[in-house]
Design a protein around this motif. Sequence first.
Motif, short mmCIF file in Angstrom:
data_model
loop_
_atom_site.label_atom_id
_atom_site.label_comp_id
_atom_site.label_asym_id
_atom_site.label_seq_id
_atom_site.Cartn_x
_atom_site.Cartn_y
_atom_site.Cartn_z
N MET A 135 8.50 -29.45 70.28
CA MET A 135 9.25 -29.40 69.04
C MET A 135 10.34 -28.34 69.13
O MET A 135 11.49 -28.57 68.71
CB MET A 135 8.32 -29.11 67.86
N GLY A 136 10.00 -27.19 69.68
CA GLY A 136 11.00 -26.14 69.87
C GLY A 136 12.14 -26.61 70.74
O GLY A 136 13.31 -26.30 70.47
N GLN A 137 11.83 -27.36 71.78
CA GLN A 137 12.89 -27.87 72.65
C GLN A 137 13.76 -28.90 71.91
O GLN A 137 14.97 -28.98 72.14
CB GLN A 137 12.28 -28.44 73.92
N THR A 146 16.94 -20.81 65.90
CA THR A 146 16.06 -20.03 65.02
C THR A 146 14.72 -20.75 64.84
O THR A 146 13.65 -20.13 64.95
CB THR A 146 16.72 -19.78 63.65
N SER A 147 14.75 -22.04 64.58
CA SER A 147 13.50 -22.80 64.43
C SER A 147 12.73 -22.87 65.74
O SER A 147 11.50 -22.85 65.74
CB SER A 147 13.79 -24.21 63.90
N ALA A 148 13.44 -22.93 66.85
CA ALA A 148 12.78 -22.92 68.16
C ALA A 148 12.05 -21.59 68.36
O ALA A 148 10.90 -21.56 68.83
CB ALA A 148 13.79 -23.15 69.27
N ASN A 150 10.91 -19.73 66.03
CA ASN A 150 9.75 -19.76 65.13
C ASN A 150 8.57 -20.47 65.79
O ASN A 150 7.42 -20.04 65.66
CB ASN A 150 10.09 -20.42 63.80
N GLN A 151 8.86 -21.55 66.51
CA GLN A 151 7.79 -22.27 67.21
C GLN A 151 7.22 -21.42 68.34
O GLN A 151 6.01 -21.41 68.58
CB GLN A 151 8.28 -23.62 67.73
N LEU A 152 8.08 -20.68 69.03
CA LEU A 152 7.62 -19.79 70.09
C LEU A 152 6.68 -18.73 69.51
O LEU A 152 5.62 -18.44 70.09
CB LEU A 152 8.81 -19.12 70.79
N ALA A 153 7.03 -18.19 68.35
CA ALA A 153 6.17 -17.20 67.68
C ALA A 153 4.84 -17.82 67.28
O ALA A 153 3.79 -17.18 67.38
CB ALA A 153 6.89 -16.61 66.46
N GLU A 154 4.87 -19.07 66.84
CA GLU A 154 3.63 -19.76 66.47
C GLU A 154 2.74 -19.97 67.70
O GLU A 154 1.51 -19.84 67.61
CB GLU A 154 3.93 -21.11 65.81
N ILE A 155 3.34 -20.30 68.83
CA ILE A 155 2.56 -20.47 70.06
C ILE A 155 1.87 -19.15 70.41
O ILE A 155 0.68 -19.12 70.72
CB ILE A 155 3.45 -20.96 71.22
N GLU A 156 2.63 -18.07 70.33
CA GLU A 156 2.07 -16.75 70.64
C GLU A 156 0.96 -16.39 69.65
O GLU A 156 -0.12 -15.93 70.05
CB GLU A 156 3.17 -15.69 70.62
N LYS A 157 1.20 -16.62 68.39
CA LYS A 157 0.22 -16.32 67.33
C LYS A 157 -1.09 -17.08 67.55
O LYS A 157 -2.16 -16.59 67.23
CB LYS A 157 0.84 -16.70 65.98
N ARG A 158 -1.00 -18.25 68.14
CA ARG A 158 -2.17 -19.10 68.35
C ARG A 158 -2.79 -18.90 69.73
O ARG A 158 -3.56 -19.71 70.21
CB ARG A 158 -1.79 -20.56 68.12
N LEU A 169 9.27 -23.03 76.65
CA LEU A 169 10.11 -22.87 75.45
C LEU A 169 10.91 -21.58 75.51
O LEU A 169 12.08 -21.55 75.15
CB LEU A 169 9.25 -22.94 74.19
N ALA A 170 10.30 -20.51 76.00
CA ALA A 170 11.02 -19.24 76.12
C ALA A 170 12.23 -19.40 77.05
O ALA A 170 13.32 -18.89 76.75
CB ALA A 170 10.09 -18.14 76.64
N LYS A 171 12.05 -20.12 78.16
CA LYS A 171 13.18 -20.37 79.07
C LYS A 171 14.27 -21.19 78.38
O LYS A 171 15.46 -20.91 78.53
CB LYS A 171 12.69 -21.12 80.31
#
Length: 180
Positions: A135-137, A146-148, A150-158, A169-171
């Motif tokens: 989804m981030g991609q 910005t939304s991407a 947010n998804q990266l932060a959600e991955i980390e949070k989980r 996604l970070a790349k």
Amino acid sequence: MRILNVCLTALAASAITFSSFAAGSDSTKPPTKTQTTKVCKKGQVWNKKRKKCVNPQSGMLSDDEVYTAARELAYDGQFDNALKVLAVAANPNDPRILNYKGFANRKAGRVAEGMSYYQAALKIDPDYILVRSYMGQAFISSGDVTSAKNQLAEIEKRGGSDTWAYASLAKAISGEATEY
């Protein structure tokens, strides 16, 4: 003492495996090519019992087989054929099925349609980090960094910061090309 160490090692390994599954991880390696992509054409899949290519039909394949075949086709660039296979899933609300419907549509250029499948998968399993990465991609391809993020932060949070989904996604956020 030795038995205790073996048991603790086995318990730790199973905990790691479970936490990876719970985070909705997916294989980081492209699927191995089978007869489905080596021999079959036009969305057919290899039937091991019949030893030939067949058109997928409801009830013919388990959802695990549908997922595996569709993933292989999608990684092979056969996005519409992957969607044909996904259409015969017994449980169309399986987050893996929804994720690859999203992936195949996004890669075929139908980003908005792909996003709807990603969102449906996340409603069922908000911890499915591969969906979040894809989804981030999709957000990046639409110019919404910005939304991407947010998804990266959600991955980390989980708990997914040490996964391929996070790294990919970070790349992509940093402007590097990613395989998927």
